[in-house]
Design an enzyme around this catalytic site. Structure first.
Site, mmCIF file in Angstrom:
data_model
loop_
_atom_site.group_PDB
_atom_site.id
_atom_site.type_symbol
_atom_site.label_atom_id
_atom_site.label_comp_id
_atom_site.label_asym_id
_atom_site.label_seq_id
_atom_site.Cartn_x
_atom_site.Cartn_y
_atom_site.Cartn_z
ATOM 1 N N ASP A 139 6.577 0.106 6.905
ATOM 2 C CA ASP A 139 5.151 -0.203 6.682
ATOM 3 C C ASP A 139 4.558 0.798 5.699
ATOM 4 O OD1 ASP A 139 2.557 -1.098 6.825
ATOM 5 O OD2 ASP A 139 2.183 -0.329 8.835
ATOM 6 N N GLU A 150 -5.027 1.870 3.048
ATOM 7 C CA GLU A 150 -4.967 0.669 3.881
ATOM 8 C C GLU A 150 -4.944 1.013 5.360
ATOM 9 O OE1 GLU A 150 -3.192 -2.706 6.120
ATOM 10 O OE2 GLU A 150 -2.473 -0.637 5.930
ATOM 11 N N GLU A 151 -4.269 2.093 5.712
ATOM 12 C CA GLU A 151 -4.138 2.454 7.120
ATOM 13 C C GLU A 151 -5.436 2.988 7.716
ATOM 14 O OE1 GLU A 151 -1.795 1.441 8.643
ATOM 15 O OE2 GLU A 151 0.058 1.492 7.490
ATOM 16 N N ASP A 206 -0.050 4.322 1.251
ATOM 17 C CA ASP A 206 -0.259 5.273 2.338
ATOM 18 C C ASP A 206 0.475 4.869 3.606
ATOM 19 O OD1 ASP A 206 -2.135 3.110 2.436
ATOM 20 O OD2 ASP A 206 -3.243 4.184 3.995
ATOM 21 N N HIS A 208 0.840 -1.205 0.000
ATOM 22 C CA HIS A 208 0.000 0.000 0.000
ATOM 23 C C HIS A 208 0.869 1.247 0.000
ATOM 24 C CE1 HIS A 208 0.573 0.643 4.406
ATOM 25 N NE2 HIS A 208 0.452 -0.669 4.507
ATOM 26 N N HIS A 254 4.352 2.425 12.656
ATOM 27 C CA HIS A 254 3.242 3.178 13.247
ATOM 28 C C HIS A 254 3.694 4.027 14.432
ATOM 29 C CE1 HIS A 254 -0.472 0.794 11.653
ATOM 30 N NE2 HIS A 254 0.513 0.793 10.777
ATOM 31 N N ASP A 274 1.170 -10.217 0.244
ATOM 32 C CA ASP A 274 1.038 -8.861 0.778
ATOM 33 C C ASP A 274 1.941 -8.733 1.996
ATOM 34 O OD1 ASP A 274 0.120 -6.253 1.020
ATOM 35 O OD2 ASP A 274 -1.776 -6.798 1.961
#
Length: 592
Positions: free
Chosen positions: A212, A246-247, A179, A177, A562, A273
């Site tokens: 991530d 996705e987030e 984002d 992803h 994160h 993924d």
């Protein structure tokens, strides 16, 4: 009395006293804010219990499950492209160029915020940073864009198709992803490197998205460009899919729908993924845990509505007081635990039992006998459930995340709402979890003699559970967001053999040949369970083979994904490129 401990201070695994996996914690991968960690499980043999099992040796051996470990897998074209692999893993010039491309990706802020509108087309300025990101990809990877066909889905979803020569073969689908999680302004002073700096110190690259999961996305582009340079032409089509929200749970991601319209249901060979667990040391054994399943997801609203009034003449129990009782009831009413073959975690522990050097022999016996001996099963569940992280893998969870109610200090609250998030065990269902919360609500509703209504999952209407005996108030329980546990990918077929075998080859022969080539040690690749959800939840209809895994040195959560000071050890990125480079070739060589 203090529990009996070994010389390292770790509680012993005994029938009478089994503390949690204090030195081993299951590490799931992360969605939104879920974080887990892993440490090492030591051997803790207790002589007060005989090792002999309750079953005869022959019966136990016949019933014991087997770790789905596989041998090393190399593509048949390995010798042809060996020099390219060596360049990817060891060439300083390639490394520096790769660092530069990763820096370009990390330096573009592609944050997704929870309040972004669902209608992308009417709010394009709010998403324009994804145009900047695409421009950067086009600039850094001209060969990739020259040899693939780009489809923009819902404006910023990217689907690239690298057309193969044999259309009878199912395409391979690789995902990531675009984002990233936003940065809190309050945390900026705590970042040792700027969150979008892309700083590189020779070993680590820093910045949001480095772990991530822009590194996975960029590794796709780098691997394909190296394959093209080396003259590789695919027989099997490869599809690349990159969402942009996705987030924030992916409601704007229409890529899977587009791919299914193009190719049909169950049309993909496999999907790969992101995943949280890369390579780790567990109980003296090197393990790589591939996410072959994910827990379900449920947000449930529990609200109380009742008469308000002046706070100088309050009722004995206000809506907030009743809600307090409900909170206590929910948290004290735990979900059941499971240790069954349906859950990928089961085979992770079987592999641990078979391969770990330092595992307690009593624990090993209980794991291997757990499906034929109820007491052994209970022992393992109790052992795992004592630790907060390992317990997540064997039961549904409940997190009381949001509460609001009341509007004024001197006015009685008329409405109070609690939102609970549950990650639903693969052995259960959304409806099962919902009914647990409804049962808790019914207990409190009867205690306070208030009404209760419920809107069940998959139901359009509201059902009265308890008619209010008075006008004291009414409690309502309803789902907000639901997602069933994912299908579980098999770990006993050729798909698994190629995926897991490729991981072993990259780690053992390319990344760490001095460590593995001259010893009996190996990387044990096992199935595992994701406690969060990735964009793969949108792709279930496209294949029965979904692998959630990002090759590398460290689990992504260990790199502060994160969190503050997110980073990636750059060797991880090179290993990821090498894996994709080989995996594309390996699946290109076989028939469906």
């Amino acid at each position: 009395m203090d529990s009996e401990k070994n010389s390292s201070g770790i509680p012993l695994y005994t029938r009478k006293n089994r503390k949690g996996l204090s030195s081993y914690a299951w590490l799931g991968f992360v969605l939104v804010a879920l974080v887990a960690s892993a440490t090492v499980l030591q051997q803790c043999y207790s002589p007060d219990r005989a090792i002999a099992g309750r079953l005869g040796k022959a019966g136990a051996a016949a019933a014991q499950p087997k770790c789905p470990s596989v041998g090393i897998h190399r593509p048949e074209t390995y010798d042809t492209y060996k020099k390219t692999l060596d360049k990817i893993m060891n060439d300083e010039g390639f490394r520096n160029e790769s660092v530069s491309k990763m820096q370009h990706a990390v330096r573009i802020d592609t944050s997704s915020f929870d309040d972004l509108p669902l209608d992308v087309g009417s709010n394009l300025p709010l998403f324009e940073h994804f145009d900047v990101f695409l421009d950067s990809l086009r600039k850094d990877f001209p060969l990739f864009h020259e040899h693939t066909e780009l489809h923009k889905v819902n404006h910023h979803g990217l689907v690239y198709i690298w057309q193969g020569s044999d259309e009878s073969l199912k395409p391979l689908l690789l995902m990531a992803h675009q984002d990233v999680v936003p940065i809190s302004e309050d945390s900026l002073a705590k970042w040792e490197h700027g969150p979008f700096s892309g700083d590189y110190d020779g070993k680590y690259l820093y910045g949001r998205g480095s772990g991530d999961c822009k590194n996975l996305l960029i590794s796709h582009f780098e691997a394909v460009e190296e394959l093209i340079k080396a003259g590789f032409k695919p027989k099997r089509t490869v599809v690349f899919s990159y969402g942009f929200d996705e987030e924030i749970l992916g409601p704007r991601n229409k890529n899977a729908e587009f791919i299914e319209e193009l190719y049909g249901a169950k049309s993909m060979y496999a999907v790969m993924d992101e995943g949280g667990v890369s390579m780790m040391e567990i109980s003296g054994t090197t393990m790589a845990v591939v996410g072959t399943g994910e827990k379900g997801y449920l947000d449930v609203s529990l609200s109380i509505q009742k008469k308000g009034g002046h706070s100088s003449v309050p009722q004995d129990h206000t809506a907030i007081g009743m809600m307090g009782s409900l909170i206590v009831e929910i948290e004290n009413d735990k979900f059941p635990t499971y240790f069954v073959e349906k859950n990928p975690t089961f085979y992770q522990y079987v592999c641990l039992a078979e391969h770990a050097v330092d595992i307690d022999p009593l624990l090993k016996q209980d794991i291997l006998n757990s499906q034929i001996d109820e007491q052994a099963n209970a022992n393992v569940r109790e052992f795992m459930n004592r630790d907060r992280f390992t317990s997540y893998a064997i039961k549904s969870t409940q997190a009381l995340d949001v509460i609001h109610g009341g509007v004024k200090y001197n006015a009685l609250p008329e409405f109070v709402e609690l939102v609970v998030n549950s990650r639903v065990a693969v052995e259960e269902s959304v409806t099962f979890a919902f009914k647990k919360f409804l049962k808790d609500a019914e207990t409190i509703a009867r205690q306070y003699n208030i009404g209760l209504s419920a809107q069940f999952p998959y139901s359009n209407g509201t059902e009265v559970v308890i008619l209010p005996a008075t006008d004291v108030g009414i409690m309502t329980v309803k789902p907000i967001t639901i997602l069933e546990p994912s299908p579980v990918t098999a770990a006993n077929d050729m798909h698994w053999k190629i995926f897991a075998g490729t991981a072993r080859h990259v780690y053992e022969e390319l990344a760490y040949p001095d460590r593995f080539n001259n010893s009996d040690e190996q990387v044990v690749v096992t199935p595992g369970l994701g406690t969060g959800n990735t964009d793969t939840k949108l792709y279930w209809n496209l294949t029965d083979h979904i692998y959630r895994y990002r090759p590398g040195v460290l689990p992504s959560v260990n790199g502060n994904s994160h969190g503050i000071n997110e980073y990636i050890e750059f060797d991880s990125h090179l290993q990821c490129i090498a894996f994709i480079f080989e995996y594309i070739q390996s699946v290109d060589e076989i028939q469906d």
